[in-house]
Scaffold this active site. Structure first.
Site, mmCIF file in Angstrom:
data_model
loop_
_atom_site.group_PDB
_atom_site.id
_atom_site.type_symbol
_atom_site.label_atom_id
_atom_site.label_comp_id
_atom_site.label_asym_id
_atom_site.label_seq_id
_atom_site.Cartn_x
_atom_site.Cartn_y
_atom_site.Cartn_z
ATOM 1 C CB ALA A 66 35.793 40.927 54.078
ATOM 2 C CD GLU A 115 32.274 40.965 47.144
ATOM 3 O OE1 GLU A 115 32.820 40.863 48.272
ATOM 4 O OE2 GLU A 115 31.661 41.982 46.781
HETATM 5 N N1 COA Z 1 35.812 36.784 59.147
HETATM 6 C C1 COA Z 1 36.490 36.515 60.260
HETATM 7 N N2 COA Z 1 36.584 35.294 60.801
HETATM 8 C C2 COA Z 1 35.964 34.289 60.175
HETATM 9 C C3 COA Z 1 35.215 34.489 58.994
HETATM 10 C C4 COA Z 1 35.160 35.801 58.480
HETATM 11 N N3 COA Z 1 34.501 36.090 57.347
HETATM 12 N N4 COA Z 1 34.687 33.312 58.619
HETATM 13 C C5 COA Z 1 35.107 32.402 59.520
HETATM 14 N N5 COA Z 1 35.859 32.991 60.467
HETATM 15 C C6 COA Z 1 36.502 32.369 61.634
HETATM 16 C C7 COA Z 1 35.486 32.092 62.738
HETATM 17 O O1 COA Z 1 35.266 33.252 63.524
HETATM 18 C C8 COA Z 1 36.199 31.011 63.503
HETATM 19 O O2 COA Z 1 37.236 31.587 64.280
HETATM 20 P P1 COA Z 1 37.451 31.110 65.827
HETATM 21 O O3 COA Z 1 37.796 29.654 65.724
HETATM 22 O O4 COA Z 1 38.584 31.954 66.289
HETATM 23 O O5 COA Z 1 36.161 31.354 66.530
HETATM 24 C C9 COA Z 1 36.890 30.191 62.405
HETATM 25 O O6 COA Z 1 36.985 31.083 61.276
HETATM 26 C C10 COA Z 1 36.120 28.966 61.981
HETATM 27 O O7 COA Z 1 34.821 29.350 61.606
HETATM 28 P P2 COA Z 1 33.486 28.716 62.207
HETATM 29 O O8 COA Z 1 32.388 29.712 62.067
HETATM 30 O O9 COA Z 1 33.732 28.168 63.589
HETATM 31 O O10 COA Z 1 33.270 27.491 61.224
HETATM 32 P P3 COA Z 1 31.877 26.787 60.875
HETATM 33 O O11 COA Z 1 32.240 25.537 60.127
HETATM 34 O O12 COA Z 1 31.033 26.627 62.085
HETATM 35 O O13 COA Z 1 31.107 27.777 59.869
HETATM 36 C C11 COA Z 1 30.956 29.331 58.040
HETATM 37 C C12 COA Z 1 31.629 28.069 58.595
HETATM 38 C C13 COA Z 1 31.682 29.684 56.738
HETATM 39 C C14 COA Z 1 29.469 29.002 57.721
HETATM 40 C C15 COA Z 1 31.031 30.476 59.060
HETATM 41 O O14 COA Z 1 32.388 30.611 59.474
HETATM 42 C C16 COA Z 1 30.587 31.828 58.540
HETATM 43 O O15 COA Z 1 29.373 32.058 58.398
HETATM 44 N N6 COA Z 1 31.533 32.754 58.269
HETATM 45 C C17 COA Z 1 31.241 34.091 57.872
HETATM 46 C C18 COA Z 1 30.778 34.129 56.437
HETATM 47 C C19 COA Z 1 30.437 35.539 56.023
HETATM 48 O O16 COA Z 1 29.475 36.134 56.478
HETATM 49 N N7 COA Z 1 31.242 36.095 55.102
HETATM 50 C C20 COA Z 1 31.015 37.412 54.564
HETATM 51 C C21 COA Z 1 31.825 38.399 55.271
HETATM 52 S S1 COA Z 1 31.544 40.026 54.611
#
Ligand code: COA
Length: 260
Positions: A66, A115
């Protein structure tokens, strides 16, 4: 219909719905959830669509969850409404759709992404996929059905561990756990999904719709799935598909189901 956050196209009876926010790793914001609801609803009502494949755009993510930026300042009431609305509009909606839905997991499927994949009728994944429910690392729990569907699919102990550790599993582990049915290379993911779709589409869409309902009944509290099955089984005998299927068998030819 045109959308801002998803792509939807129908080819040879297969609707492919692609979540298309690659710069945000296809995170599910409110608008995307609304658009997905519309696209699933339209595909289910379209007589030319026999099956839906759901995937994410780009090579990195199916859906990374999300959209955290949208709910970071929510209060208790807003949190509850977010989960309730999301479950009704998208997650339960997909799980109960009569048109089969295959999730083709092409990368990260985290939080709401996993999910959503779990709400689909079954899942296949590419070998780069990573899956998990990391919500406890954010101070929340899965709110789009994850605490219910994950233990249904992989068992209580594994689900407890995955949720408590907020960890990720790779495609191979997901296959061992039964979370996904098949693992392919990233290049083969969509061709493989389409091949599976072809096998499903040869069968009676009316019977498949009934089978989805009967199988789902097993997971509904207070519902006797055996009774649902008996009624659904009986109803098949009044369909044109049943007449065609049994007649074709007796005539030693392939059935050509009218889908009625
Ligand atoms: N919500 C909002 N934005 C998200 C997102 C999420 N769940 N997951 C990724 N993004 C965004 C990041 O903020 C980033 O945006 P930016 O470039 O404007 O800063 C972009 O997507 C790329 O993500 P980034 O984190 O830089 O990539 P990464 O390869 O370093 O890491 C993940 C990948 C998936 C490990 C990491 O993005 C992450 O942990 N995301 C959240 C996962 C999460 O907790 N999901 C459950 C939500 S309830």
């Amino acid at each position: 219909m045109s959308y801002n956050n998803i792509l939807s196209e129908v080819t040879n009876g297969i609707a492919t719905i692609t979540i298309n926010r690659p710069k945000k790793l296809n995170a599910l914001n409110k608008e995307t959830i609304q658009e997905l609801h519309q696209a699933f609803d339209a595909a289910d009502k379209d007589p030319n669509t026999k099956l839906i494949i759901l995937t994410g755009s780009g090579e990195k993510a199916f859906v990374a969850g999300a959209d955290i930026s949208e709910f970071a300042d929510f209060n208790v009431g807003q949190g509850q409404e977010l989960a309730a609305k999301g479950q009704e509009l998208l997650f339960d909606f997909v799980a109960n759709l009569g048109t089969p839905v295959i999730a083709a997991i092409n990368g990260f499927a985290l939080g709401g992404g996993l999910e959503l994949a779990m709400a689909a009728h079954f899942r296949i994944a590419s070998d780069n996929a990573k899956m998990g429910l990391p919500e406890t690392s954010l101070g929340v729990i899965p709110g789009y059905g994850g605490t219910q569907r994950l233990p249904q699919l992989i068992g209580k102990g594994r689900a407890m561990e995955l949720v408590m550790t907020a960890g990720m599993i790779n495609a191979e582990t997901a296959l061992n756990y039964g979370l996904v049915n098949h693992v392919t290379t990233l290049d083969d993911l969509m061709p493989f999904a389409e091949k599976l779709a072809g096998k499903i589409m040869r069968n009676s869409s009316v019977a498949i719709r009934s089978a989805i309902k009967a199988i789902n009944a097993n997971y509904e509290v207070g519902v006797n799935g055996f009774d649902v099955e008996i009624k659904a089984f009986g109803a098949c005998f009044g369909t044109e598909d049943f007449t065609e299927g049994t007649t074709a068998f007796l005539e030693k030819r392939k059935a050509d189901f009218p889908g009625k």
